[in-house]
Design an enzyme around this catalytic site. Structure first.
Site, mmCIF file in Angstrom:
data_model
loop_
_atom_site.group_PDB
_atom_site.id
_atom_site.type_symbol
_atom_site.label_atom_id
_atom_site.label_comp_id
_atom_site.label_asym_id
_atom_site.label_seq_id
_atom_site.Cartn_x
_atom_site.Cartn_y
_atom_site.Cartn_z
ATOM 1 N N MET A 118 13.902 26.886 39.128
ATOM 2 C CA MET A 118 14.223 28.298 38.946
ATOM 3 C C MET A 118 14.861 28.494 37.576
ATOM 4 O O MET A 118 15.078 27.546 36.841
ATOM 5 C CB MET A 118 15.172 28.775 40.051
ATOM 6 C CG MET A 118 14.600 28.593 41.432
ATOM 7 S SD MET A 118 13.217 29.691 41.763
ATOM 8 C CE MET A 118 14.090 31.187 42.231
ATOM 9 N N CYS A 119 15.173 29.717 37.274
ATOM 10 C CA CYS A 119 15.637 30.043 35.932
ATOM 11 C C CYS A 119 16.774 31.049 36.052
ATOM 12 O O CYS A 119 17.151 31.448 37.139
ATOM 13 C CB CYS A 119 14.510 30.644 35.119
ATOM 14 S SG CYS A 119 13.017 29.647 35.193
ATOM 15 N N GLU A 120 17.293 31.423 34.896
ATOM 16 C CA GLU A 120 18.310 32.467 34.869
ATOM 17 C C GLU A 120 17.849 33.574 33.936
ATOM 18 O O GLU A 120 17.295 33.305 32.869
ATOM 19 C CB GLU A 120 19.636 31.895 34.357
ATOM 20 C CG GLU A 120 20.197 30.784 35.226
ATOM 21 C CD GLU A 120 21.162 31.266 36.299
ATOM 22 O OE1 GLU A 120 21.480 32.477 36.336
ATOM 23 O OE2 GLU A 120 21.584 30.429 37.102
ATOM 24 N N ASN A 135 12.142 35.109 36.789
ATOM 25 C CA ASN A 135 12.809 34.062 37.549
ATOM 26 C C ASN A 135 12.055 33.909 38.858
ATOM 27 O O ASN A 135 11.861 34.904 39.571
ATOM 28 C CB ASN A 135 14.273 34.456 37.831
ATOM 29 C CG ASN A 135 14.854 33.745 39.029
ATOM 30 O OD1 ASN A 135 14.737 34.243 40.142
ATOM 31 N ND2 ASN A 135 15.441 32.594 38.823
#
Lengths: 260, 260
Positions: free
Chosen positions: B1-3, B108
């Site tokens: 996942m990402c921000e 995201n």
């Protein structure tokens, strides 16, 4: 007018030396105070640094010098505004996606009475240069909806550049990550460096680099600029109407259209 | 996942404080080591800084922190690769030109079995995120060949995001220089800062800023992120299916679609 800088190499090469020379012309040895930009292809991606301030005073330009980025294809530009306000949206090089590739363009010159009808690609800023880039891409896309090799595009690119230069001055660099295309309307000069490498002395800054120490015998690096950047090397001037296509440092096609 | 990190403000505002917090998660307080990027709108132009290395170790990220860039609309992202190799072409945010505007997108989440048929806009890299952005723009372009207001686009944007999230997780930020659109599939949080401004304490770094000293009473600055960035302020969490449209720091439209 502006200054152009292009590089095509067969190995990721840093262009700090040439960029250092070019950016001196952005407010120090040259009048091009109205912004600068440089695009580095990195794989299929592109790294674009731009600043609408004089390159000689730009914080971002200092970063590019401090932080050598290696690339096989680079297009740079410093600007002296003639058409279009000073601002990021009017700062070269310009980038658009076509066929899933990043296409990058920089222009030296000025086009009069140049208002192509809006097509798929449209200008974000208000320069004749970006309008020319968008019109060029619109024609490429219309002629070739699917990807083709640079060699196949040449007739379209050459005819379009030849038409554009009839509106004024149109020296340009165009790249898509695989190849670098150049068109000379009034001035471009090239140099290809290969073994045996020697030292090079910048014209615009007190800086010499010994390429021998920074290269391997197999490296081939071509630099193309509106004016020669070094004082102790022999650059080849392009004649009006001359075009060339480069891949991995080597010229894969070149020719000349009759004077406008 | 990402921000994700987005900012919409009614006055050019520097985002160094929030960016400093976000980038700690890129390899220091968070696992997002696979690249980062941030786009600042500047007039009609866009300034994009990206690096496929961990933001906590990125030279370019250090520049962005040293060199505060003021903007009214910012979209940032740090990446933990799931789909797509680590590399510049796969680094968010992604930018395309539509209607002569720079559109910018960061995502995201992860989409499974997501292979839209290639349209006008095509992916340069190989992430599900860029494919989603291109498909979204292809649908906008098909529905609206000529420019319309963000409010007019909402039905298309919302329906498309709602469809995409059925393939997995789709939290996203989309901007075009005039407005910022957000869609929450699982997590987004917002905070709007306006007078009276107070101090804010980052969660991810030992850093406090007193916004009172850096703002005027008329400033309105909204920050939207996947997770709250500060420890001493109250952030509003978005529910799954919530969307919002922001202009100059203010929410101009918001709503929610039923859970997928």
């Amino acid at each position: 007018m502006c200054e152009l800088l292009g590089m095509s190499a067969n190995v990721p090469t840093d262009i700090v030396f040439s960029f250092t020379g070019l950016m001196q012309r952005g407010g120090r040895t040259g009048p091009h105070r109205d912004g600068w930009g440089i695009a580095f292809y990195e794989g299929r991606g592109i790294r674009l640094f731009q600043d609408p301030v004089a390159s000689a005073e730009s914080e971002v330009a200092k970063l590019v010098q401090r932080y050598p980025i290696k690339s096989e294809l680079v297009i740079g530009h410093i600007r002296q505004a003639n058409v279009g306000r000073i601002g990021l949206a009017n700062t070269h090089p310009f980038v658009r996606e076509l066929w899933g590739h990043n296409w990058c363009f920089a222009h030296n010159g000025q086009l009069a009475d140049f208002q192509p009808s809006p097509g798929f690609y449209r200008s974000v800023g208000d320069t004749d240069s970006e309008r020319a880039f968008c019109e060029l891409l619109n024609r490429v896309r219309q002629a070739f909806p699917e990807p083709v090799a640079g060699e196949t595009l040449l007739p379209t690119l050459i005819a379009t550049c030849d038409e554009f230069r009839r509106h004024g001055v149109f020296n340009c660099l165009l790249g898509n990550g695989d190849w670098l295309f150049t068109f000379c309307s009034t001035k471009l000069a090239e140099i290809t460096r290969r073994a045996p490498f020697g030292p090079a002395q910048l014209k615009d800054a007190d800086l010499t680099v010994d390429f021998q120490a920074e290269t391997t015998p197999d490296d081939v690096v071509t630099v193309i600029a509106t004016e020669p950047l070094t004082a102790n090397e022999t650059w080849t001037a392009h004649l009006p109407g001359a075009w060339s296509l480069w891949r991995r440092g080597e010229c894969v096609a070149r020719g000349q259209v009759p004077a406008a």
